[in-house]
Write a protein that holds these residues in place. Structure first.
Motif, PDB file in Angstrom:
ATOM      1  N   LYS A  28      32.367  -2.043   4.654  1.00 44.33           N
ATOM      2  CA  LYS A  28      33.301  -2.561   5.661  1.00 44.33           C
ATOM      3  C   LYS A  28      34.493  -1.631   5.808  1.00 44.33           C
ATOM      4  O   LYS A  28      35.043  -1.142   4.811  1.00 44.33           O
ATOM      5  CB  LYS A  28      33.808  -3.949   5.266  1.00 44.33           C
ATOM      6  CG  LYS A  28      32.732  -5.000   5.274  1.00 44.33           C
ATOM      7  CD  LYS A  28      33.296  -6.354   4.898  1.00 44.33           C
ATOM      8  CE  LYS A  28      32.186  -7.392   4.841  1.00 44.33           C
ATOM      9  NZ  LYS A  28      32.683  -8.670   4.356  1.00 44.33           N
ATOM     10  N   CYS A  29      34.904  -1.418   7.048  1.00 39.39           N
ATOM     11  CA  CYS A  29      36.090  -0.608   7.340  1.00 39.39           C
ATOM     12  C   CYS A  29      37.309  -1.252   6.696  1.00 39.39           C
ATOM     13  O   CYS A  29      37.476  -2.473   6.748  1.00 39.39           O
ATOM     14  CB  CYS A  29      36.275  -0.505   8.854  1.00 39.39           C
ATOM     15  SG  CYS A  29      37.787   0.342   9.361  1.00 39.39           S
ATOM     16  N   GLN A  35      31.529  -3.467  10.365  1.00 33.83           N
ATOM     17  CA  GLN A  35      30.456  -2.961   9.525  1.00 33.83           C
ATOM     18  C   GLN A  35      29.719  -1.790  10.175  1.00 33.83           C
ATOM     19  O   GLN A  35      28.542  -1.585   9.931  1.00 33.83           O
ATOM     20  CB  GLN A  35      29.500  -4.090   9.169  1.00 33.83           C
ATOM     21  CG  GLN A  35      30.152  -5.124   8.286  1.00 33.83           C
ATOM     22  CD  GLN A  35      29.168  -6.145   7.764  1.00 33.83           C
ATOM     23  OE1 GLN A  35      28.098  -6.346   8.301  1.00 33.83           O
ATOM     24  NE2 GLN A  35      29.553  -6.816   6.689  1.00 33.83           N
ATOM     25  N   GLN A  36      30.412  -1.022  11.001  1.00 38.75           N
ATOM     26  CA  GLN A  36      29.836   0.194  11.559  1.00 38.75           C
ATOM     27  C   GLN A  36      29.722   1.229  10.447  1.00 38.75           C
ATOM     28  O   GLN A  36      30.325   1.069   9.381  1.00 38.75           O
ATOM     29  CB  GLN A  36      30.731   0.757  12.684  1.00 38.75           C
ATOM     30  CG  GLN A  36      30.954  -0.168  13.852  1.00 38.75           C
ATOM     31  CD  GLN A  36      32.146  -1.090  13.650  1.00 38.75           C
ATOM     32  OE1 GLN A  36      32.778  -1.103  12.609  1.00 38.75           O
ATOM     33  NE2 GLN A  36      32.439  -1.878  14.665  1.00 38.75           N
ATOM     34  N   LEU A  38      30.511   4.082   8.010  1.00 39.37           N
ATOM     35  CA  LEU A  38      31.833   4.455   7.514  1.00 39.37           C
ATOM     36  C   LEU A  38      32.000   5.962   7.375  1.00 39.37           C
ATOM     37  O   LEU A  38      31.047   6.687   7.109  1.00 39.37           O
ATOM     38  CB  LEU A  38      32.090   3.793   6.159  1.00 39.37           C
ATOM     39  CG  LEU A  38      32.143   2.275   6.156  1.00 39.37           C
ATOM     40  CD1 LEU A  38      32.376   1.766   4.736  1.00 39.37           C
ATOM     41  CD2 LEU A  38      33.211   1.753   7.091  1.00 39.37           C
ATOM     42  N   CYS A  60      35.795   2.982   9.710  1.00 40.30           N
ATOM     43  CA  CYS A  60      34.754   3.182  10.716  1.00 40.30           C
ATOM     44  C   CYS A  60      35.200   4.350  11.607  1.00 40.30           C
ATOM     45  O   CYS A  60      36.357   4.770  11.564  1.00 40.30           O
ATOM     46  CB  CYS A  60      34.554   1.911  11.548  1.00 40.30           C
ATOM     47  SG  CYS A  60      35.943   1.463  12.616  1.00 40.30           S
TER      48      CYS A  60
END
Length: 106
Positions: A28-29, A35-36, A38, A60
């Motif tokens: 997670k960023c 949740q793209q 990182l 992200c």
């Protein structure tokens, strides 16, 4: 140390501080919690090549660009711009008329 060659090296990919930051972020960023995929951002470059805990933060791609732009803007906002290398409008080498038209038509 050359930043570009370092970032694309195996040494960077396996860097303990980088791997630890990605693990702690749990996918997670750190800013938006998205949740793209990182990326790992350097908070500063004092320890480039020998990063320590706290030198890096997982972001992200969008947040990474935003943070980088913000920091660059803050760094350069007080600097006076350099003169641009632009030809003067009075430079006779620059055409200021349409060369296809006859002079009598102008």
């Amino acid at each position: 140390m050359n930043y570009v060659s370092y970032i694309s090296s195996k040494r960077w990919r396996t860097n303990a501080a980088r791997v630890r930051e990605l693990a702690v972020a749990q996918g997670k960023c750190r800013l938006c919690s998205g949740q793209q995929p990182l990326e790992v951002h350097h908070r500063d470059y004092h320890n480039l090549g020998d990063e320590r805990e706290g030198d890096l933060v997982a972001l992200c791609g969008e947040c990474h660009r935003e943070v980088t732009c913000f920091l660059r803007r803050r760094k350069y906002e007080t600097r006076k711009p350099l003169s641009a290398d632009v030809r003067s409008m009075r430079d006779t080498r620059m055409l200021l008329c349409d060369p296809t038209r006859e002079e009598d038509d102008q």
